[in-house]
Design an enzyme around this catalytic site. Structure first.
Site, PDB file in Angstrom:
ATOM      1  N   ASP A 223     -16.253  31.764  17.488  1.00  0.00           N
ATOM      2  CA  ASP A 223     -14.872  31.469  17.087  1.00  0.00           C
ATOM      3  C   ASP A 223     -14.330  30.337  17.964  1.00  0.00           C
ATOM      4  O   ASP A 223     -14.245  30.473  19.178  1.00  0.00           O
ATOM      5  CB  ASP A 223     -14.012  32.731  17.284  1.00  0.00           C
ATOM      6  CG  ASP A 223     -12.560  32.502  16.892  1.00  0.00           C
ATOM      7  OD1 ASP A 223     -12.229  32.733  15.720  1.00  0.00           O
ATOM      8  OD2 ASP A 223     -11.754  32.089  17.757  1.00  0.00           O
TER       9      ASP A 223
ATOM     10  N   TYR B 180      -8.435  24.232  20.870  1.00  0.00           N
ATOM     11  CA  TYR B 180      -9.176  24.614  22.080  1.00  0.00           C
ATOM     12  C   TYR B 180      -9.854  23.400  22.723  1.00  0.00           C
ATOM     13  O   TYR B 180     -10.297  23.465  23.857  1.00  0.00           O
ATOM     14  CB  TYR B 180     -10.238  25.694  21.793  1.00  0.00           C
ATOM     15  CG  TYR B 180      -9.733  27.013  21.251  1.00  0.00           C
ATOM     16  CD1 TYR B 180      -8.367  27.311  21.206  1.00  0.00           C
ATOM     17  CD2 TYR B 180     -10.614  27.984  20.779  1.00  0.00           C
ATOM     18  CE1 TYR B 180      -7.909  28.523  20.693  1.00  0.00           C
ATOM     19  CE2 TYR B 180     -10.168  29.198  20.282  1.00  0.00           C
ATOM     20  CZ  TYR B 180      -8.821  29.458  20.228  1.00  0.00           C
ATOM     21  OH  TYR B 180      -8.369  30.666  19.711  1.00  0.00           O
TER      22      TYR B 180
ATOM     23  N   LYS C 177     -10.226  26.741  13.437  1.00  0.00           N
ATOM     24  CA  LYS C 177      -8.841  26.914  12.986  1.00  0.00           C
ATOM     25  C   LYS C 177      -8.146  25.569  13.001  1.00  0.00           C
ATOM     26  O   LYS C 177      -8.290  24.795  13.947  1.00  0.00           O
ATOM     27  CB  LYS C 177      -8.091  27.885  13.913  1.00  0.00           C
ATOM     28  CG  LYS C 177      -8.860  29.154  14.236  1.00  0.00           C
ATOM     29  CD  LYS C 177      -8.086  30.103  15.128  1.00  0.00           C
ATOM     30  CE  LYS C 177      -9.011  31.144  15.740  1.00  0.00           C
ATOM     31  NZ  LYS C 177      -9.707  30.689  16.950  1.00  0.00           N
TER      32      LYS C 177
ATOM     33  N   HIS D 278      -4.051  28.342  11.964  1.00  0.00           N
ATOM     34  CA  HIS D 278      -3.987  28.952  13.301  1.00  0.00           C
ATOM     35  C   HIS D 278      -2.696  29.744  13.549  1.00  0.00           C
ATOM     36  O   HIS D 278      -2.724  30.836  14.108  1.00  0.00           O
ATOM     37  CB  HIS D 278      -4.152  27.859  14.363  1.00  0.00           C
ATOM     38  CG  HIS D 278      -4.672  28.366  15.663  1.00  0.00           C
ATOM     39  ND1 HIS D 278      -5.498  27.624  16.467  1.00  0.00           N
ATOM     40  CD2 HIS D 278      -4.489  29.540  16.312  1.00  0.00           C
ATOM     41  CE1 HIS D 278      -5.796  28.336  17.557  1.00  0.00           C
ATOM     42  NE2 HIS D 278      -5.196  29.491  17.479  1.00  0.00           N
TER      43      HIS D 278
END
Ligand SMILES: NC(=O)c1ccc[n+]([C@@H]2O[C@H](COP(=O)([O-])OP(=O)(O)OC[C@H]3O[C@@H](n4cnc5c(N)ncnc54)[C@H](OP(=O)(O)O)[C@@H]3O)[C@@H](O)[C@H]2O)c1
Length: 267
Positions: A34, A39, A64, A97
């Site tokens: 994931d 990120y 996401k 997200h």
């Protein structure tokens, strides 16, 4: 449609830390990863996968879309950029997200673009994250019943989200629990420690097994190989009805994450 019950989270990890975590996890047998655009580790994840030698066909990769890419003319180009970083031509699951109400792009626009990404084969499945009941209903209305594979939400023994999970179950949408360990907080819980001792398990395994036994998918993260290895063994732990009832009593609305401007009004 199916969401694997156990995967690896990568939030907060970048550079060598995420490369090492993903490579160790893949060596240990993890096959589900994931990540997310925000990120800033998709390229590192892509590198770790490539260096691991594990075939793409064995993997289930989730990313996401970040809020700045919600507009219909941005979502798919941003996904193509993510795919390039991840060194693949599709992801297995693509999520919105955060609902981000008021960021200027309506739900109907970004859900439409998400459905189009699936139509183009850029993702096998689509879903949402951090959506409340009302927003999930709205999302279903745009893409159609049966199209939303999961709602990835904060869920731990301290934040059980029972209203939302009951609704998701009724809709045939898998709940994915993020921060199942409440970013480490539940690891100090005395009741969980007792249950862990009874089963000769770790507290993390108890929390993860509890979530999976309720039918949720989990994606714990770790920078430590021994934690990655032991967390994976949560799949083999069976809790009994007394354990499950005890954990149910730990609910305390212990939400850790609710960013202004991104979060909905929680159920
Ligand atoms: N959709 C969203 O908005 C959203 C938000 C947050 C997170 N997520 C996803 O969910 C994933 C999981 O959440 P998270 O990483 O924030 O939190 P988490 O999995 O609840 O907790 C991770 C923390 O627990 C520690 N840990 C893991 N296994 C352990 C063990 N066996 N024993 C002791 N400590 C252990 C890790 O430390 P060590 O490194 O020392 O093991 C790390 O500090 C994220 O990585 C991300 O992929 C999604």
């Amino acid at each position: 449609m199916s969401i694997p019950s156990f995967g690896l989270g990568t939030f907060r990890l970048t550079g060598q830390a995420v490369i090492d975590s993903v490579k160790s996890a893949l060596e240990l047998g993890y096959r589900v990863i994931d990540t997310a655009q925000i990120y800033q580790n998709e390229a590192d994840v892509g590198q770790a996968i490539a260096e691991s030698g594990v075939a793409r066909s064995e993997l289930f990769i989730t990313t996401k879309i970040w809020v700045e890419n919600y507009a219909a003319d941005k979502l798919i180009p941003s996904l193509r950029d993510s795919l390039q970083k991840l060194r693949t031509d599709h992801v297995d699951l693509l999520l919105i997200h955060w609902p981000a109400p008021g960021n200027g792009v309506e739900l109907v626009e970004y859900m439409g673009a998400l459905a189009e990404a699936k139509k183009q084969g850029l993702t096998r499945q689509i879903g949402v994250s951090n959506f409340n009941i009302d927003l999930t209903r709205q999302a279903i209305a745009v893409v159609g019943k049966g199209e939303i594979a999961t709602n990835q939400i904060e869920l731990s023994p301290y934040l059980q989200n029972s209203k939302l999970t009951a609704f998701l179950k009724e809709q045939g949408i898998t709940t994915t629990s993020y921060m199942t360990l409440a970013y480490g907080k539940v690891l100090k819980d005395p009741l969980l420690a007792q249950i862990a001792a009874k089963h000769k398990a770790t507290v993390a395994q108890v929390a993860l097994a509890w979530a999976m036994q309720l039918g949720y998918a989990v994606i714990p993260s770790s920078t430590k190989r021994e934690n990655l290895a032991s967390n994976l063994l949560a799949r083999d732990l069976r809790l009994d009805a007394t354990d499950m009832a005890g954990i149910a009593s730990l609910e305390r609305n212990g939400r850790e994450v609710s960013p202004d401007g991104l979060a909905p009004i929680w159920d």
